[in-house]
Design a protein around this motif. Structure first.
Motif, PDB file in Angstrom:
ATOM      1  N   ALA A 200       1.048  -1.296  -0.132  1.00 23.66           N
ATOM      2  CA  ALA A 200      -0.041   0.119  -0.058  1.00 23.66           C
ATOM      3  C   ALA A 200       1.010   1.166   0.110  1.00 23.66           C
ATOM      4  O   ALA A 200       1.210   1.911   0.984  1.00 23.66           O
ATOM      5  N   GLU A 201       1.329   1.704  -1.235  1.00 24.15           N
ATOM      6  CA  GLU A 201       2.162   2.838  -1.475  1.00 24.15           C
ATOM      7  C   GLU A 201       3.545   2.742  -0.342  1.00 24.15           C
ATOM      8  O   GLU A 201       3.622   3.877   0.354  1.00 24.15           O
ATOM      9  N   GLY A 202       4.143   1.569  -0.208  1.00 21.70           N
ATOM     10  CA  GLY A 202       5.285   1.598   0.645  1.00 21.70           C
ATOM     11  C   GLY A 202       4.954   0.819   2.088  1.00 21.70           C
ATOM     12  O   GLY A 202       5.877   0.842   2.918  1.00 21.70           O
ATOM     13  N   ARG A 203       3.944   0.742   2.241  1.00 18.50           N
ATOM     14  CA  ARG A 203       3.368   0.347   3.449  1.00 18.50           C
ATOM     15  C   ARG A 203       3.291  -1.358   3.368  1.00 18.50           C
ATOM     16  O   ARG A 203       3.528  -2.021   2.381  1.00 18.50           O
ATOM     17  N   ASN A 204       3.387  -2.014   4.712  1.00 20.84           N
ATOM     18  CA  ASN A 204       3.251  -3.338   4.797  1.00 20.84           C
ATOM     19  C   ASN A 204       1.844  -3.716   5.367  1.00 20.84           C
ATOM     20  O   ASN A 204       1.873  -4.054   6.706  1.00 20.84           O
ATOM     21  N   PRO A 205       0.694  -3.999   4.540  1.00 21.34           N
ATOM     22  CA  PRO A 205      -0.489  -4.259   4.970  1.00 21.34           C
ATOM     23  C   PRO A 205      -0.721  -5.782   5.739  1.00 21.34           C
ATOM     24  O   PRO A 205      -1.307  -5.681   6.856  1.00 21.34           O
ATOM     25  N   ILE A 206       0.153  -6.593   5.443  1.00 17.06           N
ATOM     26  CA  ILE A 206      -0.093  -7.662   6.295  1.00 17.06           C
ATOM     27  C   ILE A 206       0.699  -7.487   7.652  1.00 17.06           C
ATOM     28  O   ILE A 206      -0.034  -8.371   8.563  1.00 17.06           O
ATOM     29  N   GLU A 207       1.580  -6.996   7.834  1.00 20.61           N
ATOM     30  CA  GLU A 207       1.952  -6.525   9.193  1.00 20.61           C
ATOM     31  C   GLU A 207       1.079  -5.913  10.047  1.00 20.61           C
ATOM     32  O   GLU A 207       0.857  -6.053  11.342  1.00 20.61           O
ATOM     33  N   GLU A 208       0.216  -4.797   9.118  1.00 25.93           N
ATOM     34  CA  GLU A 208      -0.628  -4.121  10.125  1.00 25.93           C
ATOM     35  C   GLU A 208      -1.878  -4.869  10.622  1.00 25.93           C
ATOM     36  O   GLU A 208      -2.330  -4.755  11.502  1.00 25.93           O
ATOM     37  N   VAL A 209      -2.326  -5.918   9.765  1.00 18.29           N
ATOM     38  CA  VAL A 209      -3.421  -6.861   9.938  1.00 18.29           C
ATOM     39  C   VAL A 209      -2.761  -7.642  11.049  1.00 18.29           C
ATOM     40  O   VAL A 209      -3.594  -7.752  12.178  1.00 18.29           O
ATOM     41  N   ASN A 210      -1.517  -8.197  11.170  1.00 22.64           N
ATOM     42  CA  ASN A 210      -1.090  -8.999  12.272  1.00 22.64           C
ATOM     43  C   ASN A 210      -1.016  -8.322  13.483  1.00 22.64           C
ATOM     44  O   ASN A 210      -1.452  -8.657  14.300  1.00 22.64           O
ATOM     45  N   THR A 211      -0.602  -7.130  13.345  1.00 32.39           N
ATOM     46  CA  THR A 211      -0.425  -6.266  14.633  1.00 32.39           C
ATOM     47  C   THR A 211      -1.938  -6.067  15.436  1.00 32.39           C
ATOM     48  O   THR A 211      -2.099  -6.333  16.680  1.00 32.39           O
ATOM     49  N   HIS A 212      -2.888  -5.836  14.418  1.00 36.12           N
ATOM     50  CA  HIS A 212      -4.316  -5.728  15.120  1.00 36.12           C
ATOM     51  C   HIS A 212      -4.704  -7.123  15.702  1.00 36.12           C
ATOM     52  O   HIS A 212      -5.289  -7.161  16.846  1.00 36.12           O
ATOM     53  N   GLU A 213      -4.485  -8.322  14.864  1.00 36.07           N
ATOM     54  CA  GLU A 213      -4.872  -9.381  15.666  1.00 36.07           C
ATOM     55  C   GLU A 213      -4.019  -9.821  16.815  1.00 36.07           C
ATOM     56  O   GLU A 213      -4.601 -10.591  17.772  1.00 36.07           O
ATOM     57  N   ILE A 214      -2.543  -9.397  16.817  1.00 35.08           N
ATOM     58  CA  ILE A 214      -2.077  -9.752  18.068  1.00 35.08           C
ATOM     59  C   ILE A 214      -2.527  -8.932  19.341  1.00 35.08           C
ATOM     60  O   ILE A 214      -2.605  -9.316  20.393  1.00 35.08           O
ATOM     61  N   VAL A 215      -2.971  -7.725  19.049  1.00 34.56           N
ATOM     62  CA  VAL A 215      -3.577  -6.743  20.207  1.00 34.56           C
ATOM     63  C   VAL A 215      -4.945  -7.621  20.694  1.00 34.56           C
ATOM     64  O   VAL A 215      -5.117  -7.836  21.913  1.00 34.56           O
TER      65      VAL A 215
END
Length: 515
Positions: free
Chosen positions: A287-302
């Motif tokens: 997503a324009e230089g971002r890492n969406p799968i890491e962001e989703v993973n972070t949400h699920e870790i919370v």
């Protein structure tokens, strides 16, 4: 799509519900007062080609001595062969997706054993991804009843000991820590144990051709990717740092291990206990230089802390789970990548929600179905309320209260009222007005802006907040041309360098902006 909105599009997908888009849910019965499923042990014999299952499930259940019938949620597409209570066969009966088990005259707690078979109508799916078929479960909100009996409600979490039996060429990932993987007679027996409670909708397994990558961290970490995508495990390389960061914020991680599983499902992620499922195609998405799968993973870790260990008392309290996960994701990025990263995520949180969703009550007075509650309201508005509470109480009190709640509600569900009371006890403050306006109220306060072109002065004020934002140090995001600034809202005035009228929005707080 701009950089910020591209990220928001990913975050909007995050959370509950990993199955197909069609409404194939079961109609599981409501929980019975006083009934507590404490432990579930199950062996699932799965034919991945047909989705046929044969299951023996044993449930340790406590209930009031006056109880005559236990009512468990189990898909009526499944044929129940035998039910035993404390080893004695009993005459059970079915009412739709309910399994009624007689316990009159039987001392609590009891061990209820259910043997059944069939092809689930909901909760167990087979989809294509990365050139292969993956068979996987999705339990939200009550679709675990498609393959496993339980009290299908977040208020009754339990421990799980799950063995999945598949052809030996098939790999299995599931909720909990992997404690056994053996081959015999052409079959694989994969056993997973969830040592701490988690709600039934977070019990899950997936069967496919996985390649597993391991990492060291505060607990053992495994990433199961579809074989063709095995090289993309590096997209999740910061998982140890994310887990460690959240442990600093919220207290000890609740489970004995952590895993991610790449699954070709419809939504971005599902917070299955100790083993979230992540949407397959996001592993190769930028997503324009971002890492969406890491962001989703972070949400699920919370969610492993808020949602799985601390469970909402009812679906109407879902914002406590989804709002916490949305907001604390922004906090993780601020702590790992700096203040500007946190600001960007908070601005997304308050920007990417429709006026209609933003104006809704966070806690509905009524709802017909849990799906009615699942909307951007509980995600973005819930996250914005967490941010407002942090700014109102200060970091020390706010994060201290979250850690205390994590400890106090490890063995009982958390309601919105109990959350408010815990924050008031920690802070010594009356938060009723804040909760009246931002949690139970409808509509939004107004951020009124004024622009004096002659003096290049932008000013603003807040109306309709009943004083809940007085002195609260939230920020406004001001843009003029290709320049942008985060300005403390308490300043009330800002002088940008250009002549054009700036655009203004609240960062991390939901307000209707009017000129």
């Amino acid at each position: 799509m701009t950089r910020l909105s591209a990220l928001a599009a990913v975050l909007l997908l995050v959370g509950c519900g990993g199955g197909p888009a069609e409404n194939d849910g079961v109609d599981a019965p409501a929980p019975q007062p006083g009934v507590d499923v404490r432990d579930v042990r199950a062996e699932v014999l799965l034919n991945p080609e047909t989705r046929q299952i044969g299951v023996t499930a044993s449930l340790d259940i406590a209930y009031p001595d006056t109880m005559r019938t236990l009512v468990l949620g189990l898909d009526d597409a499944l044929e129940v062969l035998t039910v035993r209570v404390d080893g004695e066969a009993v005459l059970f009966w079915r009412e739709g997706d309910a399994l009624d088990v007689p316990v009159a005259g039987v001392s609590s707690p009891s061990l209820v054993e259910v043997v059944y078979r069939g092809i689930p109508a909901a909760g167990l799916y087979a989809d294509e991804g990365a050139g292969q078929t993956v068979v996987y479960t999705d339990g939200w909100p009550d679709r675990t009843a498609g393959w496993l009996p339980a009290v299908q409600h977040p208020s009754d979490p339990a421990r799980l000991d799950l063995t999945v039996v598949v052809p030996e060429a098939v790999e299995v990932m599931a909720s909990g820590r992997a404690v056994g993987d053996s081959l015999a007679g052409g079959q694989r027996h994969a056993r997973f144990v969830l040592d701490e409670d988690a709600p039934p909708y977070t019990w899950a397994f997936a069967a496919g051709d996985f390649t597993v990558t391991e990492q060291d961290g505060i607990v053992p970490i495994r990433h199961a990717l579809l074989a063709a995508d095995a090289g993309l495990a590096s997209r999740l390389s910061r998982t140890p740092a994310i887990l460690a960061t959240l442990a600093e914020v919220l207290g000890p991680y609740p489970y004995a291990s952590y895993a991610t599983v790449q699954v070709p499902m419809a939504y971005a992620g599902m917070e299955n206990a100790a083993a979230p499922f992540l949407r397959a195609e996001l592993y190769s998405t930028d997503a324009e230089g971002r890492n969406p799968i890491e962001e989703v993973n972070t949400h699920e870790i919370v969610h492993q802390w808020w949602g799985n260990a601390v469970v909402p008392a009812d679906w109407r309290d879902l914002w406590l789970s989804e709002g916490a996960a949305t907001y604390l994701t922004t906090e993780v990025y601020q702590r790992l990548d700096g203040l500007e990263a946190g600001r960007r995520f908070r601005t997304l949180m308050s920007r990417e929600i429709s006026p209609e969703d933003a104006a809704r009550r966070l806690v509905p007075t009524t709802y017909a179905d849990p799906a009615d509650v699942l909307s951007p309201t509980v995600y973005q508005k819930g996250g914005a309320v967490f941010h407002l509470l942090r700014l109102t109480l200060g970091d020390a009190v706010f994060f201290g209260a979250l850690r205390q709640i994590q400890a106090d509600f490890a063995d009982r569900p958390l309601s919105t009222d109990a959350f408010q009371q815990a924050l008031e006890a920690a802070s010594g403050r009356d938060l009723q007005r804040l909760f009246d306006v931002w949690v139970h109220g409808e509509g939004l306060p107004t951020l009124r802006t004024r622009w004096d072109r002659d003096t290049r002065t932008l000013s603003w004020s807040v109306e309709g907040d009943r004083g809940t934002l007085d002195g609260v140090p939230f920020e406004v995001y001001v843009r003029q041309g290709d320049q942008a600034w985060f300005v403390p809202a308490t300043d009330g005035v800002f002088t940008p360098p250009g002549d054009g009228r700036p655009t203004v929005e609240a960062s991390g707080v939901l307000l209707t902006v009017e000129r």
